[in-house]
Design an enzyme around this catalytic site. Sequence first.
Site, PDB file in Angstrom:
ATOM      1  N   GLY A  90       0.804  -4.950   0.957  1.00 46.56           N
ATOM      2  CA  GLY A  90      -0.387  -4.980   0.117  1.00 46.56           C
ATOM      3  C   GLY A  90      -0.147  -5.659  -1.230  1.00 46.56           C
ATOM      4  O   GLY A  90      -1.084  -6.199  -1.822  1.00 46.56           O
ATOM      5  N   GLU A  97       4.711  -5.117   7.196  1.00 44.11           N
ATOM      6  CA  GLU A  97       4.015  -4.012   7.879  1.00 44.11           C
ATOM      7  C   GLU A  97       4.513  -3.795   9.301  1.00 44.11           C
ATOM      8  O   GLU A  97       4.547  -2.669   9.805  1.00 44.11           O
ATOM      9  CB  GLU A  97       2.507  -4.280   7.912  1.00 44.11           C
ATOM     10  CG  GLU A  97       1.810  -4.178   6.567  1.00 44.11           C
ATOM     11  CD  GLU A  97       1.786  -5.483   5.775  1.00 44.11           C
ATOM     12  OE1 GLU A  97       2.528  -6.433   6.134  1.00 44.11           O
ATOM     13  OE2 GLU A  97       1.032  -5.557   4.794  1.00 44.11           O
ATOM     14  N   GLU A 108      -0.573  -9.224  -0.522  1.00 42.80           N
ATOM     15  CA  GLU A 108      -2.003  -9.453  -0.264  1.00 42.80           C
ATOM     16  C   GLU A 108      -2.819  -9.413  -1.545  1.00 42.80           C
ATOM     17  O   GLU A 108      -3.779 -10.168  -1.715  1.00 42.80           O
ATOM     18  CB  GLU A 108      -2.509  -8.407   0.732  1.00 42.80           C
ATOM     19  CG  GLU A 108      -1.860  -8.589   2.088  1.00 42.80           C
ATOM     20  CD  GLU A 108      -2.150  -7.443   3.046  1.00 42.80           C
ATOM     21  OE1 GLU A 108      -1.814  -6.286   2.698  1.00 42.80           O
ATOM     22  OE2 GLU A 108      -2.717  -7.695   4.101  1.00 42.80           O
ATOM     23  N   ALA A 119       0.873  -1.177   0.000  1.00 42.85           N
ATOM     24  CA  ALA A 119       0.000   0.000   0.000  1.00 42.85           C
ATOM     25  C   ALA A 119       0.909   1.225   0.000  1.00 42.85           C
ATOM     26  O   ALA A 119       2.107   1.132   0.292  1.00 42.85           O
ATOM     27  CB  ALA A 119      -0.903  -0.020   1.230  1.00 42.85           C
TER      28      ALA A 119
HETATM   29  N1  CAA Z   1       4.635   3.188  -0.611  1.00 40.46           N
HETATM   30  C1  CAA Z   1       5.026   4.353  -1.164  1.00 40.46           C
HETATM   31  N2  CAA Z   1       6.175   4.461  -1.855  1.00 40.46           N
HETATM   32  C2  CAA Z   1       6.954   3.369  -2.003  1.00 40.46           C
HETATM   33  C3  CAA Z   1       6.593   2.133  -1.453  1.00 40.46           C
HETATM   34  C4  CAA Z   1       5.367   2.062  -0.728  1.00 40.46           C
HETATM   35  N3  CAA Z   1       4.928   0.922  -0.206  1.00 40.46           N
HETATM   36  N4  CAA Z   1       7.567   1.246  -1.745  1.00 40.46           N
HETATM   37  C5  CAA Z   1       8.488   1.895  -2.462  1.00 40.46           C
HETATM   38  N5  CAA Z   1       8.137   3.189  -2.618  1.00 40.46           N
HETATM   39  C6  CAA Z   1       8.880   4.249  -3.321  1.00 40.46           C
HETATM   40  C7  CAA Z   1      10.058   4.725  -2.510  1.00 40.46           C
HETATM   41  O1  CAA Z   1       9.637   5.657  -1.544  1.00 40.46           O
HETATM   42  C8  CAA Z   1      10.936   5.320  -3.605  1.00 40.46           C
HETATM   43  O2  CAA Z   1      10.397   6.589  -3.931  1.00 40.46           O
HETATM   44  P1  CAA Z   1      11.400   7.870  -4.100  1.00 40.46           P
HETATM   45  O3  CAA Z   1      12.248   7.512  -5.278  1.00 40.46           O
HETATM   46  O4  CAA Z   1      10.465   9.012  -4.351  1.00 40.46           O
HETATM   47  O5  CAA Z   1      12.174   7.963  -2.832  1.00 40.46           O
HETATM   48  C9  CAA Z   1      10.678   4.411  -4.791  1.00 40.46           C
HETATM   49  O6  CAA Z   1       9.453   3.720  -4.518  1.00 40.46           O
HETATM   50  C10 CAA Z   1      11.761   3.352  -4.975  1.00 40.46           C
HETATM   51  O7  CAA Z   1      11.908   2.637  -3.755  1.00 40.46           O
HETATM   52  P2  CAA Z   1      13.336   2.469  -3.002  1.00 40.46           P
HETATM   53  O8  CAA Z   1      14.225   3.600  -3.334  1.00 40.46           O
HETATM   54  O9  CAA Z   1      13.044   2.205  -1.559  1.00 40.46           O
HETATM   55  O10 CAA Z   1      13.858   1.139  -3.746  1.00 40.46           O
HETATM   56  P3  CAA Z   1      14.848   0.018  -3.139  1.00 40.46           P
HETATM   57  O11 CAA Z   1      15.179  -0.860  -4.291  1.00 40.46           O
HETATM   58  O12 CAA Z   1      15.936   0.647  -2.360  1.00 40.46           O
HETATM   59  O13 CAA Z   1      13.934  -0.814  -2.084  1.00 40.46           O
HETATM   60  C11 CAA Z   1      11.953  -1.956  -1.309  1.00 40.46           C
HETATM   61  C12 CAA Z   1      12.826  -1.549  -2.521  1.00 40.46           C
HETATM   62  C13 CAA Z   1      12.737  -2.938  -0.405  1.00 40.46           C
HETATM   63  C14 CAA Z   1      10.710  -2.637  -1.869  1.00 40.46           C
HETATM   64  C15 CAA Z   1      11.593  -0.691  -0.490  1.00 40.46           C
HETATM   65  O14 CAA Z   1      11.050   0.276  -1.391  1.00 40.46           O
HETATM   66  C16 CAA Z   1      10.556  -0.935   0.564  1.00 40.46           C
HETATM   67  O15 CAA Z   1      10.884  -1.429   1.627  1.00 40.46           O
HETATM   68  N6  CAA Z   1       9.275  -0.536   0.331  1.00 40.46           N
HETATM   69  C17 CAA Z   1       8.223  -0.608   1.296  1.00 40.46           C
HETATM   70  C18 CAA Z   1       7.763  -2.034   1.514  1.00 40.46           C
HETATM   71  C19 CAA Z   1       6.689  -2.071   2.574  1.00 40.46           C
HETATM   72  O16 CAA Z   1       6.884  -1.782   3.717  1.00 40.46           O
HETATM   73  N7  CAA Z   1       5.447  -2.456   2.162  1.00 40.46           N
HETATM   74  C20 CAA Z   1       4.334  -2.563   3.045  1.00 40.46           C
HETATM   75  C21 CAA Z   1       3.539  -1.283   3.002  1.00 40.46           C
HETATM   76  S1  CAA Z   1       2.261  -1.223   4.263  1.00 40.46           S
HETATM   77  C22 CAA Z   1       0.972  -2.094   3.570  1.00 40.46           C
HETATM   78  O17 CAA Z   1       1.052  -2.619   2.514  1.00 40.46           O
HETATM   79  C23 CAA Z   1      -0.285  -2.128   4.408  1.00 40.46           C
HETATM   80  C24 CAA Z   1      -1.242  -3.189   4.000  1.00 40.46           C
HETATM   81  O18 CAA Z   1      -1.267  -4.271   4.530  1.00 40.46           O
HETATM   82  C25 CAA Z   1      -2.247  -2.943   2.935  1.00 40.46           C
END
Ligand code: CAA
Length: 261
Positions: A110, A133, A113, A67
Amino acid sequence: SKQYEFILTDRPDPAVGLITLNRPKALNALSSPLFLELNEALLAFDADDAIGAIVLTGSERAFAAGADIKEMKDKQFADAYKSRFLENWTTLTALRKPVIAAVSGYALGGGCELALSTDIILASPTATFGQPEINIGTIPGGGGSQRLAHAIGKSRTMELVLSGRNFSAQEAERWGVVSRVVGEGEGQVVKEAIDLARTIASKSQIAVQAAKEAVNAAFEQPLYEGLRTERRLFHMTFATKDQKEGMGAFAEKRKPTFTHE
Ligand code: CAA
């Protein structure tokens, strides 16, 4: 076909609908606007008589990284509750047509999911799944705790959801989260998902939809009720032309031509 901002739609075969999540700069983070478009496209394919199955995919790097954390960061309880935040993620699970997820790269939070909400998951060897999460102070909200528990049991689900550690395509295959890991190569998982969708679309649509309904009953109903649902749906097929055609063609040693009636 309609132009969207965060997804692409295509028809790689007259009977197959393809939806590609297309928010590359955010690794396909599932923002509310993206999800509105996704639901609109899913419902349009579901309502299209010529479509027999739908493929949902992302990019090589990310199916979806979750998400949208930036959208959620400042969200208040009252808003989340009153707007029924994420409740529209269940639209996909109410479709009649089978949905196949073709997963490459990150399928986190998400994203994991969303894949678990589809009917069949094919994974590329690069796919990385997880429910991280817990690392950002929240818990799965799109069905992960429930669907993973059904798929892989309590102990593994607890470990993943409480530690936030990712799991590989190979683990996902071993545990039965995905139906199979396809061979290496760019685009391979999408190609195989389209092939599978084409095969499914060549069957009687009524039988396919009834079969999906029956399998889903195994996850939604106690065994006794599920068995009864299956039997009722099985009986129902005898009212269709496709069952007469299918069994008639077998007896006459020819290929069936299904008309979906
Ligand atoms: N939401 C918003 N933006 C996101 C995102 C997310 N879930 N995941 C990645 N992005 C964005 C980053 O902020 C970044 O944007 P900027 O260039 O503007 O900074 C861009 O995508 C590229 O990401 P990274 O620079 O972080 O890329 P990376 O290769 O270094 O890492 C990754 C990749 C390990 C997937 C890392 O992006 C990450 O950890 N993302 C979040 C994963 C996460 O926590 N997901 C769960 C979200 S909560 C949820 O989903 C609730 C639910 O149950 C519905």
